[in-house]
Design an enzyme around this catalytic site. Sequence first.
Site, PDB file in Angstrom:
ATOM      1  N   ARG A   1       0.818  -1.218   0.000  1.00 28.68           N
ATOM      2  CA  ARG A   1       0.000   0.000   0.000  1.00 28.68           C
ATOM      3  C   ARG A   1       0.847   1.262   0.000  1.00 28.68           C
ATOM      4  NH1 ARG A   1      -3.293  -0.693   4.671  1.00 28.68           N
ATOM      5  NH2 ARG A   1      -1.899   0.679   5.762  1.00 28.68           N
TER       6      ARG A   1
ATOM      7  N   TYR B   1     -15.450  20.839 -11.620  1.00 28.03           N
ATOM      8  CA  TYR B   1     -16.016  19.537 -12.011  1.00 28.03           C
ATOM      9  C   TYR B   1     -17.142  19.171 -11.023  1.00 28.03           C
ATOM     10  CZ  TYR B   1     -15.719  14.409 -12.654  1.00 28.03           C
ATOM     11  OH  TYR B   1     -15.989  13.089 -12.870  1.00 28.03           O
TER      12      TYR B   1
ATOM     13  N   ASP C   1      -7.058  21.616 -10.161  1.00 27.03           N
ATOM     14  CA  ASP C   1      -7.358  20.406 -10.929  1.00 27.03           C
ATOM     15  C   ASP C   1      -6.725  20.659 -12.297  1.00 27.03           C
ATOM     16  OD1 ASP C   1      -8.480  18.563 -12.723  1.00 27.03           O
ATOM     17  OD2 ASP C   1     -10.302  18.345 -11.530  1.00 27.03           O
TER      18      ASP C   1
ATOM     19  N   LYS D   1      -7.546  10.448 -17.870  1.00 32.37           N
ATOM     20  CA  LYS D   1      -7.817  11.107 -19.150  1.00 32.37           C
ATOM     21  C   LYS D   1      -6.620  10.934 -20.082  1.00 32.37           C
ATOM     22  CE  LYS D   1     -11.354  12.365 -16.699  1.00 32.37           C
ATOM     23  NZ  LYS D   1     -12.492  11.521 -16.600  1.00 32.37           N
TER      24      LYS D   1
HETATM   25  C1  LIG Z   1     -11.724  17.983 -14.684  1.00 27.50           C
HETATM   26  C2  LIG Z   1     -11.900  16.623 -14.119  1.00 27.50           C
HETATM   27  N1  LIG Z   1     -11.346  16.354 -12.924  1.00 27.50           N
HETATM   28  C3  LIG Z   1     -11.472  15.147 -12.349  1.00 27.50           C
HETATM   29  C4  LIG Z   1     -12.184  14.146 -12.963  1.00 27.50           C
HETATM   30  C5  LIG Z   1     -12.368  12.828 -12.257  1.00 27.50           C
HETATM   31  O1  LIG Z   1     -11.636  11.816 -12.843  1.00 27.50           O
HETATM   32  P1  LIG Z   1     -12.012  10.275 -12.626  1.00 27.50           P
HETATM   33  O2  LIG Z   1     -13.094   9.979 -13.588  1.00 27.50           O
HETATM   34  O3  LIG Z   1     -10.748   9.560 -12.886  1.00 27.50           O
HETATM   35  O4  LIG Z   1     -12.450  10.130 -11.214  1.00 27.50           O
HETATM   36  C6  LIG Z   1     -12.771  14.370 -14.201  1.00 27.50           C
HETATM   37  C7  LIG Z   1     -13.533  13.291 -14.890  1.00 27.50           C
HETATM   38  O5  LIG Z   1     -14.222  13.510 -15.860  1.00 27.50           O
HETATM   39  C8  LIG Z   1     -12.633  15.647 -14.790  1.00 27.50           C
HETATM   40  O6  LIG Z   1     -13.214  15.933 -15.970  1.00 27.50           O
END
Ligand SMILES: Cc1ncc(COP(=O)(O)O)c(C=O)c1O
Length: 388
Positions: free
Chosen positions: A51, A104, A176, A201
């Site tokens: 972990r 988000y 982010d 992504k």
């Molecule tokens: C800007 C942004 N941050 C975070 C995330 C979250 O990612 P995950 O789907 O891997 O949890 C997303 C997912 O679409 C996103 O568009």
Amino acid sequence: MKDKTKAILTGRDPEAHHGAVNTPVYHASTILYPSLDAIRGRVPMTYKYGRSGTPTSRALETAITEIEGGAGCVLTPSGASAVALAILSVVKAGDHILMVDSAYAPTRRLCDTFLLKMNIETEYYAPNIGAGIVDKLRDNTSLIFTESPGSQTFDVQDIPAICAVAKTHNVKTAIDNTWASPLYFDPFSHGIDLSAQALTKYVVGHADALLGSVTANDATLESVKDTHAQLGHCAGPDDIYLALRGLRTLPTRLAQHARNALDIATWLNSLPFVQDVLYPALPGAPGHDIWKRDFKGGSGLFAVRLAPCSEDQLAAMLDNMRLFGMGYSWGGFESLIVPAAVKRTAETYEETGQLLRLHIGLEDVDDLKADLADGFTRAGYVLSSSSE
Ligand SMILES: Cc1ncc(COP(=O)(O)O)c(C=O)c1O
């Protein structure tokens, strides 16, 4: 070393892995200690328990840190968990945090439910606030969270201006950084303390794994590592491997996503029924000047606002696309389209048309344009003869 070279080289150690070019997948929970001295901590051990890290996770952490900058990085099971970890690493009960209004949606949900339950108050601020963020600070403000460009509307934030205010008032900043990936925005040289990313992504890049990272500067890294360990937020080795593999081609893929996206955004901008193309890399688009000043490239994700249409017209378009798939997430090699909805509470936001979020993949742009053009026609929009 330039970032493109770092994406190829960092986090690799073939000598430690019998010459294998890629760091292999280590599946391990138990790590065996060679002696009592080792298990008592009198002899240093690089790996102690699955972990807390394996050669596979260290390889990706090293690579992300070297490309994104910062003092170190931890991996999490998803982008959503990376955002949560970044916030939880620096807040405590009774704090006030400032969250960008274009965050988000699941980030908003975390603030409005989980953090609220923990007696942490969230105040949303307009994405274009810049240095004006100073007026929102309170004695108990511990964090300013940014996302640039933001979700759905792709507002670009003045990160250096926000960070300058935060530093003066001893408030932490987080971003982010998913849209730009580690390649196209350097959070730390712009003053950010913590960068969360959905590696799901562009880094994974093939729409087949979920993963997140939090990279931190010197002042916040210990707290990030400690919170990560206490929450047991570790990621699985196969997903980490897919991200490591994806990273090696990230510069090439991302450049092509950006080229395709710019081509399609320019074409969309010429269509008579298109009200707005929300792609910061497009000259003249909202946020383009700040994007040009602070970013090193564009990505494949943006939104387009069409003249209003009915749900039936929208269905006629979206239900019959040949190339664009309809589904959440983005950053994979394939093109996607989803209806987008904007939630704003810091300011009044008027939705005037039909917003669609597009992810432009690596297909041929002429094929993608033909698919979109047919969809627009099915929805009843009339393309002028010059743009067909
Ligand atoms: C800007 C942004 N941050 C975070 C995330 C979250 O990612 P995950 O789907 O891997 O949890 C997303 C997912 O679409 C996103 O568009």
